[in-house]
Design an enzyme around this catalytic site. Structure first.
Site, PDB file in Angstrom:
ATOM      1  N   LEU A 582       1.218   0.248   8.560  1.00  0.00           N
ATOM      2  CA  LEU A 582      -0.229   0.145   8.788  1.00  0.00           C
ATOM      3  C   LEU A 582      -0.547  -0.540  10.096  1.00  0.00           C
ATOM      4  O   LEU A 582      -1.596  -0.295  10.700  1.00  0.00           O
ATOM      5  CB  LEU A 582      -0.885  -0.651   7.639  1.00  0.00           C
ATOM      6  CG  LEU A 582      -0.860   0.000   6.252  1.00  0.00           C
ATOM      7  CD1 LEU A 582      -1.389  -0.989   5.217  1.00  0.00           C
ATOM      8  CD2 LEU A 582      -1.694   1.266   6.242  1.00  0.00           C
ATOM      9  N   PHE A 587       3.466 -11.726  13.561  1.00  0.00           N
ATOM     10  CA  PHE A 587       4.351 -12.231  12.515  1.00  0.00           C
ATOM     11  C   PHE A 587       5.212 -11.146  11.899  1.00  0.00           C
ATOM     12  O   PHE A 587       6.030 -11.427  11.045  1.00  0.00           O
ATOM     13  CB  PHE A 587       3.528 -12.910  11.416  1.00  0.00           C
ATOM     14  CG  PHE A 587       3.035 -14.264  11.802  1.00  0.00           C
ATOM     15  CD1 PHE A 587       3.818 -15.382  11.606  1.00  0.00           C
ATOM     16  CD2 PHE A 587       1.796 -14.418  12.384  1.00  0.00           C
ATOM     17  CE1 PHE A 587       3.364 -16.636  11.968  1.00  0.00           C
ATOM     18  CE2 PHE A 587       1.338 -15.673  12.748  1.00  0.00           C
ATOM     19  CZ  PHE A 587       2.120 -16.788  12.545  1.00  0.00           C
ATOM     20  N   ASP A 705      -8.629 -16.383  11.818  1.00  0.00           N
ATOM     21  CA  ASP A 705      -8.278 -15.737  13.084  1.00  0.00           C
ATOM     22  C   ASP A 705      -9.261 -14.588  13.267  1.00  0.00           C
ATOM     23  O   ASP A 705      -9.037 -13.472  12.809  1.00  0.00           O
ATOM     24  CB  ASP A 705      -6.834 -15.218  13.016  1.00  0.00           C
ATOM     25  CG  ASP A 705      -6.282 -14.957  14.419  1.00  0.00           C
ATOM     26  OD1 ASP A 705      -7.072 -15.061  15.367  1.00  0.00           O
ATOM     27  OD2 ASP A 705      -5.099 -14.665  14.539  1.00  0.00           O
TER      28      ASP A 705
END
Length: 924
Positions: A582, A587, A705
């Site tokens: 996706l 990370f 974020d």
């Protein structure tokens, strides 16, 4: 002549009363007409020409509406803002529908006795909604999961007749105010599945509360539960899944308590004998606490559970070792600190018990509690540790006196009690004992009692005078003068004259409606339901799928979050196939997965790094917090996986992808550009999600974020903030600078680069940048643009200098009309305020919600109909469905009937407390 004047006056009063009755009837007509217009799927006879008093679900007395009962009628739409003009209303029953919009203001409905608005889709609570409800007996509004965060309404104290207050799963947050002595008739308090924090109110003590439901608070209520010992009318107590500490209190005064749910807390100490010997108790859960001492033994008629993380000395009933008993008595004098409960496990005090040293014969020779911040007293039970040589209690907050029993310790060599709050005489120890008592300013003295017995109460003299010498009013007397009474009467007359004048003016401009009615209203009442979480099937097959695929046991968190086997995740992602990717982030990679029943999930597979035990514990601690964060505008964390050094997180799947794709890459993904309505709705969703996270600031450092790539869209294009996390235990205080916010330059406030602190005002700045992107269709940083236009905030600020520049600066795909431009100007102004250079010049997120909310009020999405009988909307997002499903959690069915019968018989601009900043040292 006097009689004639009296007669004329009576005629005038009668005329005024008749006019008032006529105008208030007109008010009812207008309200009912607006109610019929605003409701969807209203009963058929509401449109047949009948007058409203003959509509289905309506009862009237002398053409005044007294009861509205439309429970479980598949209604949708909203309620009119002037509903509280129905001044004779006594019952409002609209539970189990799909009503949305503002919760109705019920202010000043002084005759209203029962309110049932459970299981709807209301979005916010208007200010002063519950003001002046002087006759209210039942307020039931649980299962309104879409409400914006709101605090406990203090104005409810005016409802002194309140018997039942049920607002479970209604997004309440903050502390429980200490006002429950204002409710002398309160019997049922049901506030489960909210986000209350802090301590239990002292005003619970001595109350008449019978059913107390405060279980499953998102971050948990804390402190002790000692107040229960004085709640003598209790029948049912649900406090499970919180953060309560300290011992279980003596409940011997609670003669009718039959159901006590205390599992999943941090309770310590020994299970009291009064609980085990209670003849009323039938159901008790103590699992997953830190309870100590001997394993409890209940009667054969009691359903008792106490498995999990408790620290009983033995795995079966039986007495503990004498040294263990003594040390537990010592801990009891300190309130059974959680610090001791965490390590004092088993039946051998010499087997790795913290702060304890033993000799080779297994005798305790040292107890060292230095600098542990313990409160309480020094236990005389120390004298039972006959081999004790060193007792170090320095640098705590101990009070009381030094027990003389310590003189019997023949082996004692060191006794250090320095820097506490001890008082009283110092026992005369032999010269062989090194005694240190410095730092106890009252040591050697006996403090005064603060006004001994037999004295007169402070505040009145012995001769019935006040402190200033004036006579005190007699008990039960009145200090109201005739002049005050006359003034009150005049004020009331003036008020009614004004109301009459306004009513007449309004009546002249109102239309008359046509209306109808039905008998036998069904008044709803919240009933205890079974613990569905124990079902093997789960919801939508998710639990059963994970259980069937896992190679080991699953650790189930609140809300259905689980530790998931790597085998399951490999299976549902087709072994992390490239076809299922996706997106990619700093990370790692996010994969789409599909469970065997078709439920879709998103799996974030983070980069593998070698981590030690500390890193693993921190990861699990963060998961334990984030799995409790639930809001309709935050992507829910559903589970996690630890596979060696690999870490994986499982989220709900958002099928429409990221805001970045729809805002900047819409041509590539083959979708139309976002409309202005969609963009403003997305902005409002994000603002509400972040505002909720800010409300959690006092318990945890929750980082947002805020970038379009971290704002995900569902089927209905509603937005959820996707990337947020708990920041704690940063070793250098800059963890968030170096990792969490890497690559987000352009969204960071100017002060962030110099201080490295993530604050609410930094979030507001980032939100302002998102608003600019939504308006302009441009990225925050664009290297393809000339230098003077590459940084969006700098360029947009120059645009805002002249309002006439804005139409040229917006995304040209919007093609706005005059009405749209009006809202664009408002959003542009908000974006400018949010990105102000100085933090104090920026508003909070609550202000952003207040600006954006009215712009999208008439763009609300339709509500999917719920499955009949199930109470679950299968088109909900998974965490919403889980939240609705988990709301059924309680005790066994045998107690449902009992609870129901007992309850039936008893029926007669921004939230405060939001922190402005978080310190980066609060860590990850």
């Amino acid at each position: 002549m006097g009689q004639l004047k009296t007669l004329q006056a009576l005629c005038l009063i009668l005329s005024l009363l008749l006019l008032t009755t006529t105008t208030t009837t007109a008010d009812d007509s207008d309200v009912m007409s607006k109610l019929a217009e605003s409701l969807k799927n209203a009963p058929k006879d509401w449109s047949t020409g009948k007058t409203y008093c003959y509509w289905e679900g309506i009862k009237c007395v002398e053409n005044r509406v007294t009861s509205i009962n439309l429970a479980s009628k598949s209604l949708s739409g909203s309620l009119p803002s002037n509903l509280n003009s129905l001044t004779q209303l006594t019952t409002l029953s609209l539970q189990s529908n799909s009503l949305s919009g503002l919760f109705p203001s019920l202010a000043n409905l002084s005759f209203l006795q029962e309110i049932y608005l459970d299981t709807n889709n209301f979005t916010s609570i208007p200010s002063g909604c519950f003001q002046g409800l002087s006759s209210l007996q039942v307020l039931s509004m649980s299962q309104n999961i879409n409400l914006d965060p709101w605090v406990f309404p203090i104005e409810l104290t005016q409802a002194s007749s309140l018997v039942t207050l049920a607002a479970g799963n209604a997004n309440l947050y903050g502390s429980l105010p200490d006002i429950f002595d204002s409710f002398p008739n309160l019997q049922n308090l049901r506030l489960s599945y909210n986000n209350f924090s802090g301590f239990l109110p002292k005003s619970f003590s001595g109350s008449g509360i019978q059913n107390l439901w405060l279980n499953n608070q998102q971050f948990g209520l804390s402190g002790t539960i000692e107040v229960l010992s004085n709640m003598t009318q209790l029948n049912q107590v649900w406090l499970h899944k919180n953060q309560f500490t300290g011992p279980i209190p003596d409940i011997s005064k609670c003669k009718t308590l039959f159901d006590l749910q205390l599992r999943d807390n941090l309770l310590t100490g020994i299970v009291p004998a009064t609980l085990m010997s209670s003849t009323a108790i039938q159901n008790v859960s103590l699992d997953n606490n830190k309870l100590q001492g001997p394993q409890p033994v209940f009667g054969s008629n009691v359903r008792a559970t106490f498995e999990g993380t408790n620290s009983f000395c033995l795995t079966k009933p039986g007495p503990c070792d004498p040294q263990v008993n003594t040390l537990l008595e010592v801990a009891g004098a300190l309130g059974y600190p959680i610090l001791l409960a965490g390590s004092w496990e088993g039946n051998n005090a010499c087997d790795r018990w913290s702060f304890i040293v033993c000799d080779t014969q297994g005798k305790v020779i040292t107890v060292n509690f230095e600098n542990k911040h313990f409160t309480g007293i020094i236990s005389p039970a120390f004298a039972n540790l006959t081999s004790l040589k060193n007792l170090v209690l320095k640098n705590n907050n101990l009070t009381g006196s030094m027990p003389a029993s310590l003189l019997t310790l023949q082996q004692l060599q060191l006794l250090d009690v320095s820097n506490n709050n001890l008082f009283g005489e110092i026992p005369k120890f032999p010269d062989t004992v090194k005694l240190i008592t410095t730092g106890n300013v009252l040591i050697g003295t006996t403090p005064s009692s603060g006004g001994g017995g037999g004295g007169t109460p402070s505040g009145s003299g012995s001769n019935g005078t006040t402190p200033n010498g004036t006579p005190a009013p007699a008990s039960g007397g009145s200090s109201v003068s005739p002049g005050m009474i006359a003034g009150i009467v005049i004020a009331v007359v003036i008020f009614f004259v004004v109301v009459l004048f306004v009513s007449i003016k309004c009546y002249a401009s109102k239309k008359h409606g046509k209306f109808g009615r039905v008998d036998n209203p069904m008044n709803g009442i919240e009933i205890a339901k079974s613990d569905v979480m124990s079902s093997a099937n789960g919801y939508n097959g998710v639990q059963s799928d994970l259980h069937s695929q896992s190679s080991g046991d699953l650790h189930v968190f609140e809300g259905g979050n689980v530790a998931i086997s790597i085998h399951v995740l490999r299976d549902v992602t087709n072994n992390f196939s490239e076809d299922n990717i996706l997106g990619r982030g700093g990370f790692g990679v996010v994969y789409k997965g599909e469970l065997h029943d078709g439920t879709k999930i998103a799996v974030k597979r983070m980069e593998s790094v070698a981590v030690g035990t500390k890193g693993l514990n921190e990861f699990q601690a963060e998961i334990a917090v984030l799995t409790k964060v639930r809001h309709r505008h935050l992507v829910a964390l559903l589970g996690y996986c630890i596979n060696g050094n690999e870490r994986l997180l499982v989220y709900e799947y958002m099928p429409q992808g990221t805001l970045t794709q729809h805002l900047f890459d819409w041509r590539e993904i083959g979708v139309p550009p976002l409309t202005w309505k969609q963009r403003v709705t997305i902005a409002l969703d994000v603002a509400r999600g972040v505002e909720y996270l800010h409300s959690l600031a006092q318990q945890s450092f929750i980082h947002r974020d805020l970038k379009p790539s971290n704002i995900l869209l569902g089927d209905d294009m509603r937005a959820k903030v996707a990337d947020f996390g708990l920041v704690k235990n940063a070793p250098d205080g800059k963890y968030s600078v170096e990792t969490r916010l890497a690559g987000t330059f352009g969204y960071l406030a100017p002060e962030y680069a110099a201080t490295g602190r993530v604050t609410t005002k930094v979030d507001v700045y980032a939100f302002g940048v998102v608003l600019m992107e939504l308006m302009s269709g441009r990225k925050a940083l664009d290297d393809t643009m000339p230098d003077e236009r590459s940084h969006l905030v700098s360029w947009f600020r120059r645009v805002l200098v002249n309002k006439e520049n804005i139409p040229k600066a917006i995304d040209q795909t919007l093609d706005p009309d005059e009405e749209t431009m009006g809202s664009i100007y408002k959003v542009a102004e908000l974006a400018g305020h949010c990105t102000a250079r100085e933090p104090y010049q920026r508003p909070d997120m609550g202000h952003a919600v207040n600006i954006l909310g009215p712009l999208v009020e008439h763009w609300k999405p339709t509500t999917n109909e719920e499955e009949e009988n199930s109470g679950i909307d299968l088109h909900m997002s998974l965490p919403q469905a889980l939240q609705r499903w988990q709301a059924n959690e309680g005790t066994s069915r045998m107690f449902d009937d009992l609870s129901y019968s007992q309850t039936q018989s008893s029926i007669p601009s921004k939230p405060s407390g939001f922190a402005d900043s978080f310190d980066s040292m609060d860590c990850r």
